[in-house]
Motif scaffolding. Structure first.
Motif, PDB file in Angstrom:
ATOM      1  N   THR A 128       0.836  -1.122  -0.033  1.00 12.33           N
ATOM      2  CA  THR A 128      -0.036  -0.045  -0.048  1.00 12.33           C
ATOM      3  C   THR A 128       0.883   1.265   0.102  1.00 12.33           C
ATOM      4  O   THR A 128       0.278   2.314  -0.255  1.00 12.33           O
ATOM      5  N   LYS A 129       2.331   1.148   0.002  1.00 13.41           N
ATOM      6  CA  LYS A 129       3.064   2.258   0.112  1.00 13.41           C
ATOM      7  C   LYS A 129       3.903   2.130  -0.990  1.00 13.41           C
ATOM      8  O   LYS A 129       4.317   1.137  -1.486  1.00 13.41           O
ATOM      9  N   ALA A 130       4.570   3.341  -1.267  1.00 13.21           N
ATOM     10  CA  ALA A 130       5.726   3.264  -2.539  1.00 13.21           C
ATOM     11  C   ALA A 130       6.868   2.533  -2.452  1.00 13.21           C
ATOM     12  O   ALA A 130       7.238   2.493  -1.275  1.00 13.21           O
ATOM     13  N   THR A 134       9.025   2.241   3.818  1.00 15.33           N
ATOM     14  CA  THR A 134       8.900   1.225   4.929  1.00 15.33           C
ATOM     15  C   THR A 134       7.388   1.120   5.534  1.00 15.33           C
ATOM     16  O   THR A 134       6.995   2.185   6.072  1.00 15.33           O
ATOM     17  N   PRO A 135       6.590   0.036   5.576  1.00 16.79           N
ATOM     18  CA  PRO A 135       6.895  -1.237   4.904  1.00 16.79           C
ATOM     19  C   PRO A 135       6.601  -1.162   3.639  1.00 16.79           C
ATOM     20  O   PRO A 135       5.822  -0.585   2.999  1.00 16.79           O
ATOM     21  N   PHE A 136       7.302  -2.137   2.808  1.00 15.76           N
ATOM     22  CA  PHE A 136       7.004  -2.262   1.233  1.00 15.76           C
ATOM     23  C   PHE A 136       7.209  -3.525   1.020  1.00 15.76           C
ATOM     24  O   PHE A 136       7.745  -4.544   1.351  1.00 15.76           O
ATOM     25  N   LEU A 137       6.152  -4.166   0.248  1.00 11.40           N
ATOM     26  CA  LEU A 137       6.091  -5.522  -0.295  1.00 11.40           C
ATOM     27  C   LEU A 137       5.565  -5.279  -1.697  1.00 11.40           C
ATOM     28  O   LEU A 137       4.330  -4.792  -1.671  1.00 11.40           O
ATOM     29  N   GLU A 138       5.797  -6.081  -2.945  1.00  6.91           N
ATOM     30  CA  GLU A 138       5.210  -5.764  -4.171  1.00  6.91           C
ATOM     31  C   GLU A 138       5.468  -7.019  -4.796  1.00  6.91           C
ATOM     32  O   GLU A 138       6.549  -7.458  -5.197  1.00  6.91           O
ATOM     33  N   VAL A 139       4.168  -7.862  -5.101  1.00  7.43           N
ATOM     34  CA  VAL A 139       4.474  -9.048  -5.909  1.00  7.43           C
ATOM     35  C   VAL A 139       3.109  -8.924  -6.741  1.00  7.43           C
ATOM     36  O   VAL A 139       2.321  -8.002  -6.827  1.00  7.43           O
ATOM     37  N   ALA A 140       2.948 -10.072  -7.685  1.00  8.29           N
ATOM     38  CA  ALA A 140       2.073 -10.076  -8.637  1.00  8.29           C
ATOM     39  C   ALA A 140       0.623 -10.462  -8.310  1.00  8.29           C
ATOM     40  O   ALA A 140       0.013 -11.144  -8.642  1.00  8.29           O
ATOM     41  N   GLY A 141       0.262  -9.698  -7.322  1.00  9.19           N
ATOM     42  CA  GLY A 141      -1.287 -10.110  -7.011  1.00  9.19           C
ATOM     43  C   GLY A 141      -1.871  -8.970  -6.577  1.00  9.19           C
ATOM     44  O   GLY A 141      -1.368  -7.746  -6.352  1.00  9.19           O
ATOM     45  N   ALA A 142      -3.328  -8.798  -6.392  1.00  9.72           N
ATOM     46  CA  ALA A 142      -3.966  -8.105  -5.788  1.00  9.72           C
ATOM     47  C   ALA A 142      -5.261  -8.432  -4.991  1.00  9.72           C
ATOM     48  O   ALA A 142      -5.752  -9.614  -5.477  1.00  9.72           O
ATOM     49  N   LEU A 177       9.596   2.248 -16.227  1.00  6.22           N
ATOM     50  CA  LEU A 177       8.913   2.173 -14.896  1.00  6.22           C
ATOM     51  C   LEU A 177       8.816   3.404 -14.343  1.00  6.22           C
ATOM     52  O   LEU A 177       9.729   4.495 -14.478  1.00  6.22           O
ATOM     53  N   ILE A 178       8.015   3.853 -13.886  1.00  4.97           N
ATOM     54  CA  ILE A 178       7.786   5.276 -13.121  1.00  4.97           C
ATOM     55  C   ILE A 178       8.392   5.377 -12.021  1.00  4.97           C
ATOM     56  O   ILE A 178       9.033   6.533 -11.661  1.00  4.97           O
ATOM     57  N   TYR A 179       8.563   4.414 -11.153  1.00  2.00           N
ATOM     58  CA  TYR A 179       9.157   4.652  -9.831  1.00  2.00           C
ATOM     59  C   TYR A 179      10.686   4.957 -10.039  1.00  2.00           C
ATOM     60  O   TYR A 179      11.431   5.673  -9.072  1.00  2.00           O
ATOM     61  N   ASP A 180      11.377   4.469 -11.014  1.00  2.00           N
ATOM     62  CA  ASP A 180      12.856   4.822 -11.236  1.00  2.00           C
ATOM     63  C   ASP A 180      13.077   5.790 -12.223  1.00  2.00           C
ATOM     64  O   ASP A 180      14.170   6.220 -12.745  1.00  2.00           O
ATOM     65  N   ALA A 181      11.875   6.671 -12.534  1.00  2.00           N
ATOM     66  CA  ALA A 181      12.044   7.793 -13.765  1.00  2.00           C
ATOM     67  C   ALA A 181      12.265   7.261 -14.908  1.00  2.00           C
ATOM     68  O   ALA A 181      12.328   8.147 -16.112  1.00  2.00           O
ATOM     69  N   SER A 456       3.324   1.295 -13.377  1.00  3.45           N
ATOM     70  CA  SER A 456       3.188   2.000 -11.956  1.00  3.45           C
ATOM     71  C   SER A 456       3.618   1.242 -10.818  1.00  3.45           C
ATOM     72  O   SER A 456       3.482   1.618  -9.808  1.00  3.45           O
ATOM     73  N   VAL A 457       3.817  -0.072 -11.061  1.00  3.08           N
ATOM     74  CA  VAL A 457       4.223  -0.960  -9.836  1.00  3.08           C
ATOM     75  C   VAL A 457       5.552  -0.281  -8.962  1.00  3.08           C
ATOM     76  O   VAL A 457       6.334   0.395  -9.434  1.00  3.08           O
ATOM     77  N   GLY A 458       5.024  -0.232  -7.870  1.00  4.00           N
ATOM     78  CA  GLY A 458       5.873   0.340  -6.672  1.00  4.00           C
ATOM     79  C   GLY A 458       5.773   2.067  -6.566  1.00  4.00           C
ATOM     80  O   GLY A 458       6.765   2.317  -5.796  1.00  4.00           O
ATOM     81  N   THR A 459       4.694   2.320  -7.024  1.00  3.84           N
ATOM     82  CA  THR A 459       4.547   3.968  -6.799  1.00  3.84           C
ATOM     83  C   THR A 459       3.285   4.078  -6.385  1.00  3.84           C
ATOM     84  O   THR A 459       2.223   3.146  -6.474  1.00  3.84           O
ATOM     85  N   PRO A 460       2.715   5.028  -6.004  1.00  4.60           N
ATOM     86  CA  PRO A 460       1.330   5.541  -5.314  1.00  4.60           C
ATOM     87  C   PRO A 460       0.307   5.455  -6.597  1.00  4.60           C
ATOM     88  O   PRO A 460      -0.853   5.667  -6.483  1.00  4.60           O
ATOM     89  N   TYR A 461       0.981   5.536  -7.920  1.00  5.34           N
ATOM     90  CA  TYR A 461       0.066   5.310  -9.143  1.00  5.34           C
ATOM     91  C   TYR A 461      -0.697   4.072  -9.162  1.00  5.34           C
ATOM     92  O   TYR A 461      -1.623   3.839  -9.878  1.00  5.34           O
ATOM     93  N   SER A 462      -0.079   2.862  -8.515  1.00 10.71           N
ATOM     94  CA  SER A 462      -0.720   1.877  -8.611  1.00 10.71           C
ATOM     95  C   SER A 462      -2.175   2.017  -7.727  1.00 10.71           C
ATOM     96  O   SER A 462      -2.418   2.625  -7.089  1.00 10.71           O
TER      97      SER A 462
END
Length: 521
Positions: A128-130, A134-142, A177-181, A456-462
């Motif tokens: 739920t965070k970019a 912290t905390p951060f977790l991002e995998v292929a699910g929703a 990717l957006i998160y790394d510009a 948008s993975v890893g960003t608030p745009y997700s």
């Protein structure tokens, strides 16, 4: 071409469809000036299903040549079935090909992704965070759909989604990717190549010992243990558990020749929901039959009901169940296919032909015969280009112009095609302006590649992986309560800052422990 022996083995239904198509249509008409697609004289052509076996081979390539200028309506729907067979081809270990492809989580790590690499299925763990917070977790699910609502199964579990990219798609997405510009710094029109493809699957979590929907593909998955946070949203807790999940839907999305907007096809398990013939949905109707996501007799006035705004769900952390369940219906059986007067019949014919082919495959491969193509969406050839792409949206769709999947777009369906400007389909969200109207500043530049939401993975745009809950109640342990008067003092304190006492209490250990009923309302 198919021979007499194969014709003899074909089902009577398939033969009647093929012969009827051959008698009803003359040779394929010429393409009109506006490049509107035309219908084949016979759909599918004789022998088409025999060639599907080539897409099951380990070294098979995703089809890309189906759509030359002048391609027929049938050609596009054939592509969807070929892509589905390619994606669900089982390897020696019994894993379908799409489950061996890179996922959004792989976009955020530096290790090299090996094509065909065996990987475990992880669902619903998205942060739920970019990224880099912290905390951060991002995998292929929703655990929620793109519009922020949740499809809740009859057993109270959410329906999960996963995303899988082939190598050409993954490589281009990673550069943008957006998160790394990357999205900002990449060449202005850096874009995917022909052959890029992405697959989105939807999964029903089963109870221990629960039978899957008849004929559905099942596998093991890591799913999150959910919690209610201080904002009264249900979110992943960081803990996980293992569960059996059943495949209930899949989008197949690929870039073929002349179609940089990608072809968008969708499949559903055959007993997901009632499927209403295009443009006939009425809230006064109902179905007498039970389905995976529909209870017999439920009025269509009470289906596809949003549950995030206002929050209408409750959640029990102990059982991990939501309530109430969602009753769902597919409002347009073939996505409002209107490119050809025979469009819905083409889809039905292809379903019969492809399913018969899959039924005859050995072992678990045959389970994929239990999935229906709903429809395919595309645009006129080579029209998704800048600056023209900026005006492209849902109304520019061709084919199944009102396409939806009852397990992925449950809540945003539109019941008919009477007003093309109001139809709901993939291009409503997947277009060049996807990131220019976001609530998170600054708005990002319009780019063709913005049709891909994995950027948008890893960003608030997700899409936020959380669902708000209404009145959620639970028992909170406290010391002994001897009377209602004591409860009036003890229970409000026991419920704490984020819960309210509902007036209920009971003794659990005589003289030692009681519990107070605490709710979020």
């Amino acid at each position: 071409m198919i021979n007499k022996f194969c014709l003899a083995k074909s089902s009577p239904l398939l033969l009647s469809i093929l012969l009827g198509a051959a008698l009803s249509f003359s040779a394929e008409a010429a393409t009109s000036k506006d490049n509107k697609m035309v219908v084949d004289s016979q759909c599918p052509p004789l022998g088409w299903s025999e060639n599907l076996v080539s897409f099951l081979k380990p070294d098979a390539k995703l089809p890309t040549e189906n759509t030359p200028l002048g391609a027929s309506d049938c050609d596009f729907h054939e592509w969807s079935w070929e892509a589905f067979v390619w994606a669900t081809a089982l390897d020696k270990g019994g894993a379908p090909r799409f489950m061996t492809l890179p996922t959004p989580d792989d976009l955020l790590i530096s290790k090299k992704i090996k094509p065909g690499q065996s990987r475990s299925l992880k669902l619903g763990l998205r942060a739920t965070k970019a990224h880099n917070t912290t905390p951060f977790l991002e995998v292929a699910g929703a655990i929620v759909e793109a519009d922020g609502n949740m499809l809740v199964a009859a057993n109270g579990y959410p329906v999960y989604a996963s995303v899988h990219m082939n190598s050409p798609y993954f490589t281009t997405a990673k550069k943008n990717l957006i998160y790394d510009a990357g999205y900002i710094n990449a060449p202005a029109d850096d874009y995917f190549d022909v052959g890029a493809a992405v697959f989105k699957a939807t999964w029903l979590r089963l109870d221990s010992g629960q039978a899957a929907p008849a004929g559905a593909f099942t596998t093991q998955a890591t799913v999150p243990v959910l919690k209610v946070n201080s904002d009264l949203n249900v979110v992943p807790s960081g803990k996980t558990t293992q569960a059996t999940v059943a495949l209930v839907g899949m989008h197949v999305v690929g870039y073929t020749i002349n179609h940089p907007e990608f072809l968008w096809g969708t499949f559903e398990h055959k007993v997901n929901v009632p499927m209403v013939p295009d443009n006939t949905f009425s809230t006064s109707d109902s179905s007498p039959n039970n389905y995976t996501f529909y209870s017999a007799g439920t009025s269509y006035a009470d289906v596809n009901q949003q549950n995030s705004n206002p929050a209408t769900l409750t959640f029990d952390e102990k059982t991990q169940r939501f309530s109430p369940r969602t009753n769902a219906v597919l409002e347009n059986k073939t996505g409002g296919e209107n490119n050809s007067p025979n469009g819905p019949a083409n889809i039905e014919s292809l379903n019969v032909s492809a399913q018969e082919f899959l039924e005859n495959q050995k072992g678990n491969q045959s389970v994929f015969s239990n999935y229906n193509l709903i429809g395919t969406l595309w645009m006129k050839p080579n029209t998704y280009v800048l600056p023209g792409a900026l005006s492209m949206g849902a109304a520019n769709g061709v084919g199944s112009v009102n396409l939806a999947n009852s397990t992925a777009e449950t809540f945003v369906q539109y019941p008919n095609n009477s007003d093309q400007e109001k139809v709901q389909n993939c291009f409503m969200c997947h277009n060049a302006t996807s990131y220019s109207f976001q609530q998170f500043p600054p708005p990002l530049a319009n780019r063709r590649i913005a049709l891909s939401h994995v950027l948008s993975v890893g960003t608030p745009y997700s899409v936020a992986n959380k669902i708000p809950v209404g009145a959620q109640c639970s028992d909170v342990n406290t010391g002994p309560i001897m009377s209602n008067n004591e409860a009036q003092t003890i229970c409000p304190k026991a419920c704490g800052k984020f819960y309210n006492w509902n007036g209920q209490w009971r003794t659990t250990v005589q003289g030692k422990q009681s519990v107070c009923g605490c709710c979020t309302y």
